[in-house]
Design an enzyme around this catalytic site. Sequence first.
Site, short mmCIF file in Angstrom:
data_model
loop_
_atom_site.label_atom_id
_atom_site.label_comp_id
_atom_site.label_asym_id
_atom_site.label_seq_id
_atom_site.Cartn_x
_atom_site.Cartn_y
_atom_site.Cartn_z
CG ASP A 28 -1.85 1.21 1.27
OD1 ASP A 28 -2.37 1.60 0.21
OD2 ASP A 28 -2.05 1.79 2.35
CB CYS A 92 -3.35 0.53 -2.46
SG CYS A 92 -3.44 2.25 -2.99
CB CYS A 206 -9.49 4.86 0.37
SG CYS A 206 -7.83 5.26 0.98
CG HIS A 208 -4.98 5.11 4.23
ND1 HIS A 208 -4.40 4.58 3.10
CD2 HIS A 208 -3.95 5.60 4.99
CE1 HIS A 208 -3.07 4.75 3.17
NE2 HIS A 208 -2.78 5.36 4.31
#
Length: 281
Positions: A28, A92, A206, A208
């Site tokens: 990522d 990712c 995403c 994250h």
Amino acid sequence: MDKKNSPSTGFGRTEETLRPDSPILLFDSGVGGLTVLGELRKLLPQAPVIYAADMAGLPYGTKSEAEIAARVAGLLGRMAERYQPRLVCIACNTASTIALGMVRDVLELPIVGTVPAIKTAAALTKTGVFGLLGTEATMRQAYVDDLEHQFAVGKRLLRHGANGLVPLAEAKLRGATISVDAVAQAVKGLVLQHHGGEIDTVVLACTHFPLLEPELRAAFGPNVAFVDGSQGIARRVAHLLEGQGFARTTPDRAVTTGDLADFRRLEDALSRFDLCDLIAF
Ligand code: DGL
């Protein structure tokens, strides 16, 4: 199933030549891939893993397609040569929606990418209006248009590029307290759109973003559900590696392309995922 995804071994390798300590390489731009690693650990607790964070390239979401494709393909080529993984997982969405095809062309290994969970969310929404949060780069990909045309027929999909969530997730894993206000500010462009008030399901496209799920829940309120692709990706990896032997001979490594001192600020977070050896690439 194509030959690059043949279940037992990577391209050109047989069961006899595949070493049991050969790692899964999880890639990522930063800490986002840990959300995938968490799910993977549940399915394959014995599997050796190298977690690679391209901190020198973070964030991807503000970069051009050409920049991301060249960077990801180049780095993964060098990393595959150095670490001899049995499989590469691009954890990712930005890198996957832009560079997955190119990486598959250059690496003779099984490659698993990350796909926005539009299909799952389209099946879940009751109001027929659902949201897609990812980086700005992901939001403009034809890959996402295709998923929308395939799975969201008759529904309304509202997109928002929330680049601002990425540094918040990075800061959170370095120990910072993240305010709900800061998160709400980064996502308000989704709910303020026409029909935004009818959103009942949001795709976190995403890797994250699930790291901020408590803050996102507080920002969106109790009537909005979140979906992300991490479980599906972990299942796909486990499926491709079915029947392979695993032996961890050294502590799992986390590799950064960036500054090692900054990476060490993530020591606590990384150790929660059993990544205990932090090194520079
Ligand atoms: N974690 C990445 C994703 O899933 C992107 C974060 C970044 O902007 O680098 O899209």
